[in-house]
Design a protein around this motif. Structure first.
Motif, mmCIF file in Angstrom:
data_model
loop_
_atom_site.group_PDB
_atom_site.id
_atom_site.type_symbol
_atom_site.label_atom_id
_atom_site.label_comp_id
_atom_site.label_asym_id
_atom_site.label_seq_id
_atom_site.Cartn_x
_atom_site.Cartn_y
_atom_site.Cartn_z
ATOM 1 N N GLY A 11 6.061 8.102 -9.519
ATOM 2 C CA GLY A 11 6.709 7.430 -9.613
ATOM 3 C C GLY A 11 6.703 6.003 -9.779
ATOM 4 O O GLY A 11 5.265 5.574 -9.327
ATOM 5 N N SER A 12 7.646 5.454 -9.368
ATOM 6 C CA SER A 12 7.619 3.848 -9.646
ATOM 7 C C SER A 12 7.457 3.217 -7.746
ATOM 8 O O SER A 12 7.474 3.718 -6.932
ATOM 9 N N LEU A 13 6.641 2.279 -7.240
ATOM 10 C CA LEU A 13 6.531 1.442 -6.675
ATOM 11 C C LEU A 13 7.112 1.387 -5.791
ATOM 12 O O LEU A 13 7.040 1.371 -4.230
ATOM 13 N N ASP A 14 8.504 0.973 -6.814
ATOM 14 C CA ASP A 14 9.374 -0.199 -6.108
ATOM 15 C C ASP A 14 10.008 1.248 -4.644
ATOM 16 O O ASP A 14 11.065 0.680 -4.284
ATOM 17 N N SER A 15 10.098 2.405 -5.460
ATOM 18 C CA SER A 15 10.893 3.320 -4.225
ATOM 19 C C SER A 15 9.814 3.913 -3.039
ATOM 20 O O SER A 15 10.226 4.507 -2.191
ATOM 21 N N ARG A 16 8.578 3.307 -2.980
ATOM 22 C CA ARG A 16 7.831 4.343 -1.671
ATOM 23 C C ARG A 16 7.823 2.683 -0.745
ATOM 24 O O ARG A 16 7.551 1.366 -0.565
ATOM 25 N N GLU A 17 7.525 2.947 0.400
ATOM 26 C CA GLU A 17 7.607 2.325 1.421
ATOM 27 C C GLU A 17 6.315 1.588 1.494
ATOM 28 O O GLU A 17 5.383 2.423 1.884
ATOM 29 N N ARG A 18 6.520 0.351 2.061
ATOM 30 C CA ARG A 18 4.902 -0.009 2.778
ATOM 31 C C ARG A 18 5.233 -0.352 3.685
ATOM 32 O O ARG A 18 5.755 -0.303 5.011
#
Length: 110
Positions: A11-18
Motif C-alpha cells: 500500500g501507500s506509505l502515507d497510510s503506514r504508522e511511523r
C-alpha cells in the motif's frame, strides 16, 4: 534516501504508522512492519558491522537471511539479522563490533 511510496501489496506509505528507533545512539524513523535493514537503508546507513577478523565494513548482502552479513545487536541481543527482524518502536539497535582476537590466552590490541 528514498522508499517506494506506493507499493501494490504493502500500500501507500502515507497510510503506514511511523515509529522511531535508535541505531548507534542516533534516532531514526521507520515504518511499522519494516525490517531493520530496510529502515537503515532508507535512512542512508550502509555499514552495519565490521568483520570479526579483518575489521572491514559489512552491510546488507543477500537481504534474505542466508549470508549473516547484516548481524547487529538489538536490545542487547547479539547476532540478530537485520534483514529478517522487524523494527519496533523505541528499539535499540547497535552495529556489530569487532571482537578482540585471543591468541595464546592473550588479547591482542586492535
Amino acid at each position: 534516501m528514498s522508499r517506494i511510496l506506493d507499493h501494490p501489496i504493502l500500500g501507500s506509505l502515507d497510510s503506514r504508522e511511523r515509529i522511531s528507533f535508535r541505531f548507534d545512539g542516533v534516532t531514526y524513523e521507520a515504518y511499522k512492519n519494516e525490517t531493520i535493514a530496510a529502515a537503515l537503508l532508507a535512512n542512508g546507513i550502509r555499514k552495519l558491522r565490521v568483520h570479526e577478523d579483518s575489521g572491514t565494513p559489512r552491510g546488507i548482502y543477500c537481504n534474505i537471511g542466508h549470508c549473516l552479513e547484516c548481524r547487529v545487536t538489538v536490545n542487547n541481543q547479539k547476532n540478530v539479522r537485520a534483514c529478517l527482524t522487524i523494527v519496533e518502536k523505541d528499539m535499540i539497535v547497535e552495529s556489530g563490533k569487532r571482537h578482540p582476537n585471543i591468541v595464546r590466552g592473550m588479547v591482542e590490541k586492535q
